[in-house]
Design a protein around this motif. Structure first.
Motif, mmCIF file in Angstrom:
data_model
loop_
_atom_site.group_PDB
_atom_site.id
_atom_site.type_symbol
_atom_site.label_atom_id
_atom_site.label_comp_id
_atom_site.label_asym_id
_atom_site.label_seq_id
_atom_site.Cartn_x
_atom_site.Cartn_y
_atom_site.Cartn_z
ATOM 1 N N ALA A 10 0.821 -1.213 0.000
ATOM 2 C CA ALA A 10 0.000 0.000 0.000
ATOM 3 C C ALA A 10 0.856 1.264 0.000
ATOM 4 N N ALA A 11 2.081 1.152 0.525
ATOM 5 C CA ALA A 11 2.962 2.321 0.637
ATOM 6 C C ALA A 11 4.012 2.393 -0.473
ATOM 7 N N ASP A 12 4.055 1.417 -1.359
ATOM 8 C CA ASP A 12 5.095 1.359 -2.395
ATOM 9 C C ASP A 12 4.716 2.270 -3.564
ATOM 10 N N PRO A 13 5.459 3.360 -3.789
ATOM 11 C CA PRO A 13 5.103 4.309 -4.852
ATOM 12 C C PRO A 13 5.388 3.791 -6.257
ATOM 13 N N ARG A 14 6.060 2.645 -6.364
ATOM 14 C CA ARG A 14 6.413 2.108 -7.682
ATOM 15 C C ARG A 14 5.270 1.324 -8.319
ATOM 16 N N ILE A 15 4.204 1.109 -7.548
ATOM 17 C CA ILE A 15 3.116 0.264 -8.039
ATOM 18 C C ILE A 15 1.752 0.887 -7.773
ATOM 19 N N GLU A 16 0.784 0.473 -8.591
ATOM 20 C CA GLU A 16 -0.632 0.656 -8.305
ATOM 21 C C GLU A 16 -1.145 -0.691 -7.827
ATOM 22 N N ILE A 17 -2.046 -0.692 -6.855
ATOM 23 C CA ILE A 17 -2.502 -1.981 -6.327
ATOM 24 C C ILE A 17 -4.019 -2.093 -6.337
ATOM 25 N N CYS A 18 -4.469 -3.342 -6.376
ATOM 26 C CA CYS A 18 -5.890 -3.656 -6.282
ATOM 27 C C CYS A 18 -6.017 -4.989 -5.550
ATOM 28 N N MET A 19 -6.628 -4.961 -4.367
ATOM 29 C CA MET A 19 -6.828 -6.175 -3.577
ATOM 30 C C MET A 19 -8.229 -6.720 -3.852
ATOM 31 N N LEU A 20 -8.295 -7.968 -4.275
ATOM 32 C CA LEU A 20 -9.570 -8.569 -4.668
ATOM 33 C C LEU A 20 -9.911 -9.751 -3.768
ATOM 34 N N PRO A 21 -11.182 -9.896 -3.377
ATOM 35 C CA PRO A 21 -11.606 -11.029 -2.545
ATOM 36 C C PRO A 21 -11.877 -12.274 -3.373
ATOM 37 N N VAL A 22 -10.964 -12.622 -4.248
ATOM 38 C CA VAL A 22 -11.059 -13.839 -5.059
ATOM 39 C C VAL A 22 -10.223 -14.914 -4.375
ATOM 40 N N GLY A 23 -10.770 -16.120 -4.262
ATOM 41 C CA GLY A 23 -10.051 -17.166 -3.552
ATOM 42 C C GLY A 23 -9.820 -16.740 -2.112
ATOM 43 N N ASP A 24 -8.565 -16.754 -1.701
ATOM 44 C CA ASP A 24 -8.174 -16.351 -0.346
ATOM 45 C C ASP A 24 -7.629 -14.920 -0.329
ATOM 46 N N GLY A 25 -8.002 -14.164 -1.368
ATOM 47 C CA GLY A 25 -7.520 -12.791 -1.503
ATOM 48 C C GLY A 25 -6.311 -12.745 -2.422
ATOM 49 N N ILE A 26 -6.378 -11.921 -3.449
ATOM 50 C CA ILE A 26 -5.241 -11.738 -4.344
ATOM 51 C C ILE A 26 -5.040 -10.243 -4.555
ATOM 52 N N THR A 27 -3.800 -9.800 -4.412
ATOM 53 C CA THR A 27 -3.468 -8.400 -4.635
ATOM 54 C C THR A 27 -2.693 -8.268 -5.933
ATOM 55 N N LEU A 28 -3.226 -7.474 -6.844
ATOM 56 C CA LEU A 28 -2.560 -7.214 -8.108
ATOM 57 C C LEU A 28 -1.774 -5.911 -7.985
ATOM 58 N N CYS A 29 -0.547 -5.942 -8.446
ATOM 59 C CA CYS A 29 0.333 -4.783 -8.409
ATOM 60 C C CYS A 29 0.789 -4.471 -9.832
ATOM 61 N N ARG A 30 0.446 -3.306 -10.317
ATOM 62 C CA ARG A 30 0.893 -2.869 -11.635
ATOM 63 C C ARG A 30 2.066 -1.918 -11.456
ATOM 64 N N ARG A 31 3.205 -2.306 -12.015
ATOM 65 C CA ARG A 31 4.389 -1.450 -11.859
ATOM 66 C C ARG A 31 4.248 -0.196 -12.715
ATOM 67 N N ILE A 32 4.467 0.959 -12.088
ATOM 68 C CA ILE A 32 4.333 2.240 -12.804
ATOM 69 C C ILE A 32 5.654 2.997 -12.898
ATOM 70 N N SER A 33 6.662 2.551 -12.131
ATOM 71 C CA SER A 33 7.980 3.209 -12.230
ATOM 72 C C SER A 33 9.063 2.266 -11.756
#
Length: 248
Positions: A225-248
């Motif tokens: 949540a604090a990493d400025p290099r990524i955008e994140i999206c936490m999804l309640p799929v399965g046991d929870g999966i967090t997707l991180c898109r690298r932006i820098s």
């Protein structure tokens, strides 16, 4: 009334068979998702591997069928070609990935134990005609990642990296793979809601392994949540999966 009870028990048993990990409060709703959207469109090799894995004593380690479907579509949406998977088990998510990649796609797959993969998953993957896409490495992932990071030519070369392994090393994995995924590429961290324990009070009665790894999952979630290099999206799929898109 008896019929309703029997129906509910049947739904619970179905979930146990497939390593049910959904965070949905309604088992009936989750079963509706599976039977309406997931199972009818599940490729035959994935169905075969899911059913074989369900008979394994550690079947709760497997990726759920709805998450496998999600990963397969995500990889197609981002046109992934060069990917990595840390944590394989029998290879259900690995097969979902391999089926989504083009014929010349590649997956670097790592697990500390090749037995479950070779005995259960690999024969099905070979039969599906996608084994040539997979470079499986047995052993700890960190030494492999360190070698990859040392070579600057590997930086920014991965389209997608999926992590479903030892939770106490998730932070260590992130420090390395953030260098390897390309800008615009995606990292997926599995189990980031960890059986719902991330919101459990300190004195909650949790299974020993759930309690042990919970702090590591919480640490990861805070760091992402604090990493400025990524955008994140936490999804309640399965046991929870967090997707991180690298932006820098």
């Amino acid at each position: 009334m008896a019929e309703n009870v029997a129906s509910q028990e049947n739904q619970v048993s179905k979930h146990q068979e497939v390593g049910h990990k959904s965070l949905l409060q309604s088992d009936a709703l989750y079963q509706y998702i599976l039977e309406t959207s997931v199972y009818p469109r599940e490729p035959e090799p994935m169905k075969e591997l899911r059913e074989l894995t369900a008979k394994h004593p550690w079947n709760l380690m497997t990726t759920s069928a709805d998450e496998g479907q999600f990963l397969n579509m995500l990889l197609k949406l981002i046109n992934a070609k060069n990917t990595m998977e840390i944590g394989v088990y029998t290879g259900y998510s690995l097969l979902a990935t391999a089926l989504a990649l083009p014929h010349d796609g590649k997956i670097l797959a790592m697990d500390i134990n090749k037995e479950n993969y070779e005995e259960i998953g690999l024969p099905i993957i070979q039969k599906a005609g996608v084994a040539h896409k997979i470079d499986f490495r047995e052993g700890p992932a960190l030494p492999v990642l360190d070698l990859l990071v040392e070579d600057k030519n590997n930086h920014g070369t991965y389209d997608f990296i999926f992590v479903d392994a030892d939770k106490d090393n998730y932070i260590n994995y992130h420090k390395r793979i953030i260098e390897l995924v390309k800008v615009g590429g995606v990292i997926g961290y599995d189990n980031t809601l960890w059986n719902g324990s991330v919101v459990a009070p300190p004195d909650a009665p949790l299974r020993k392994y759930v309690r042990y790894y919970r702090d590591f999952v919480l640490e990861l979630n805070k760091a992402l949540a604090a990493d400025p290099r990524i955008e994140i999206c936490m999804l309640p799929v399965g046991d929870g999966i967090t997707l991180c898109r690298r932006i820098s």
